[in-house]
Design a protein around this motif. Structure first.
Motif, PDB file in Angstrom:
ATOM      1  N   ARG A 137       0.826  -1.241   0.157  1.00 29.33           N
ATOM      2  CA  ARG A 137      -0.031  -0.119   0.465  1.00 29.33           C
ATOM      3  C   ARG A 137       0.928   1.404  -0.033  1.00 29.33           C
ATOM      4  O   ARG A 137       2.099   1.121   0.620  1.00 29.33           O
ATOM      5  N   THR A 138       0.512   2.346  -0.845  1.00 28.62           N
ATOM      6  CA  THR A 138       0.668   3.409  -0.465  1.00 28.62           C
ATOM      7  C   THR A 138       0.281   5.049   0.784  1.00 28.62           C
ATOM      8  O   THR A 138      -1.113   4.862   0.053  1.00 28.62           O
ATOM      9  N   LEU A 139       0.874   4.984   0.925  1.00 23.81           N
ATOM     10  CA  LEU A 139      -0.067   5.936   2.281  1.00 23.81           C
ATOM     11  C   LEU A 139       0.288   7.208   2.139  1.00 23.81           C
ATOM     12  O   LEU A 139       1.851   7.530   2.856  1.00 23.81           O
ATOM     13  N   LEU A 140      -0.820   8.824   2.688  1.00 15.90           N
ATOM     14  CA  LEU A 140       0.479   9.570   2.955  1.00 15.90           C
ATOM     15  C   LEU A 140      -0.322   9.837   3.756  1.00 15.90           C
ATOM     16  O   LEU A 140      -1.367  10.202   4.758  1.00 15.90           O
ATOM     17  N   MET A 141       1.045  10.281   4.772  1.00 11.21           N
ATOM     18  CA  MET A 141       0.538  10.996   6.264  1.00 11.21           C
ATOM     19  C   MET A 141       1.096  12.160   6.014  1.00 11.21           C
ATOM     20  O   MET A 141       1.239  13.328   5.190  1.00 11.21           O
ATOM     21  N   ASP A 142       1.278  12.997   7.628  1.00  8.98           N
ATOM     22  CA  ASP A 142       0.967  14.034   7.659  1.00  8.98           C
ATOM     23  C   ASP A 142       2.304  14.472   7.287  1.00  8.98           C
ATOM     24  O   ASP A 142       3.309  14.125   6.665  1.00  8.98           O
TER      25      ASP A 142
ATOM     26  N   VAL B 140       5.337  10.528   2.113  1.00 12.25           N
ATOM     27  CA  VAL B 140       4.659   9.795   1.133  1.00 12.25           C
ATOM     28  C   VAL B 140       5.146   7.938   2.122  1.00 12.25           C
ATOM     29  O   VAL B 140       6.735   7.773   1.804  1.00 12.25           O
ATOM     30  N   VAL B 141       4.456   6.843   2.204  1.00 10.47           N
ATOM     31  CA  VAL B 141       5.626   6.292   2.211  1.00 10.47           C
ATOM     32  C   VAL B 141       4.098   4.832   2.157  1.00 10.47           C
ATOM     33  O   VAL B 141       3.598   4.421   1.189  1.00 10.47           O
ATOM     34  N   THR B 142       5.559   4.205   2.001  1.00 13.04           N
ATOM     35  CA  THR B 142       4.927   2.770   0.595  1.00 13.04           C
ATOM     36  C   THR B 142       6.033   1.534   1.433  1.00 13.04           C
ATOM     37  O   THR B 142       7.096   1.348   1.579  1.00 13.04           O
ATOM     38  N   SER B 143       5.073   0.202   0.606  1.00 11.84           N
ATOM     39  CA  SER B 143       6.894  -0.900   0.467  1.00 11.84           C
ATOM     40  C   SER B 143       6.898  -1.468  -0.672  1.00 11.84           C
ATOM     41  O   SER B 143       5.568  -1.281  -1.577  1.00 11.84           O
ATOM     42  N   LEU B 144       8.135  -1.569  -0.565  1.00 10.84           N
ATOM     43  CA  LEU B 144       8.517  -2.420  -2.067  1.00 10.84           C
ATOM     44  C   LEU B 144       9.674  -3.530  -1.463  1.00 10.84           C
ATOM     45  O   LEU B 144      10.038  -3.982  -0.819  1.00 10.84           O
ATOM     46  N   GLY B 145       8.851  -4.829  -1.394  1.00 11.32           N
ATOM     47  CA  GLY B 145       9.298  -5.909  -1.490  1.00 11.32           C
ATOM     48  C   GLY B 145       8.970  -6.086   0.340  1.00 11.32           C
ATOM     49  O   GLY B 145       8.628  -5.971   1.014  1.00 11.32           O
ATOM     50  N   SER B 146      10.039  -6.433   1.048  1.00  4.97           N
ATOM     51  CA  SER B 146      10.537  -6.056   2.621  1.00  4.97           C
ATOM     52  C   SER B 146      11.126  -4.727   2.951  1.00  4.97           C
ATOM     53  O   SER B 146      11.625  -5.227   4.352  1.00  4.97           O
TER      54      SER B 146
ATOM     55  N   ALA C  12      10.091   6.032   2.237  1.00  4.65           N
ATOM     56  CA  ALA C  12       8.992   7.203   2.942  1.00  4.65           C
ATOM     57  C   ALA C  12       9.927   8.327   2.187  1.00  4.65           C
ATOM     58  O   ALA C  12      10.971   9.082   2.344  1.00  4.65           O
ATOM     59  N   PHE C  13       9.034   9.288   1.403  1.00  7.23           N
ATOM     60  CA  PHE C  13       9.256  10.130   0.231  1.00  7.23           C
ATOM     61  C   PHE C  13       8.962  11.794   1.365  1.00  7.23           C
ATOM     62  O   PHE C  13       7.197  11.711   1.216  1.00  7.23           O
ATOM     63  N   ARG C  14       9.619  12.861   1.106  1.00  7.08           N
ATOM     64  CA  ARG C  14       9.131  13.965   2.078  1.00  7.08           C
ATOM     65  C   ARG C  14       8.159  14.575   0.394  1.00  7.08           C
ATOM     66  O   ARG C  14       9.437  14.670  -0.578  1.00  7.08           O
ATOM     67  N   THR C  15       6.805  14.539   0.235  1.00  4.24           N
ATOM     68  CA  THR C  15       6.951  15.791  -0.722  1.00  4.24           C
ATOM     69  C   THR C  15       6.236  16.378  -0.654  1.00  4.24           C
ATOM     70  O   THR C  15       5.760  17.363   1.083  1.00  4.24           O
TER      71      THR C  15
END
Length: 90
Positions: A39-44, A48-54, A58-61
């Motif tokens: 899943r890709t989540l938009l946080m505070d 933006v946080v997502t999981s790729l494999g294991s 997190a990306f600051r946007t």
């Protein structure tokens, strides 16, 4: 989807955002071959946080706060998905 109508998602090794005018923006790119996307989540604060494999990445946007209402699926379950009532479908 943030309050300005921008959606963020991961596709083919790229973190993309599509704004309310349907203009795409590439926010980040990397080789993700062989990774299973979660899943890709938009946080505070536009995080933006997502999981790729294991890995969890997190990306600051520049995205704004999560949009209110059922469409962003803020409850992260079937009850959080959008529903159109009275559509005449069973």
């Amino acid at each position: 989807m943030d309050q300005a109508g921008t959606s963020a998602f991961w596709r083919n090794g790229r973190l993309l955002a599509v704004d309310a005018d349907l203009t795409p923006h590439e926010l980040f790119a990397m080789d993700d071959s062989g990774s299973v996307l979660g899943r890709t989540l938009l946080m505070d604060d536009g995080l933006v946080v997502t999981s790729l494999g294991s890995e969890v990445v997190a990306f600051r946007t520049q995205l704004g706060p999560l949009a209110e209402g059922p469409w962003p699926c803020g409850d992260a379950n079937l009850l959080g998905n959008p529903v159109v009532s009275g559509s005449g479908h069973p």
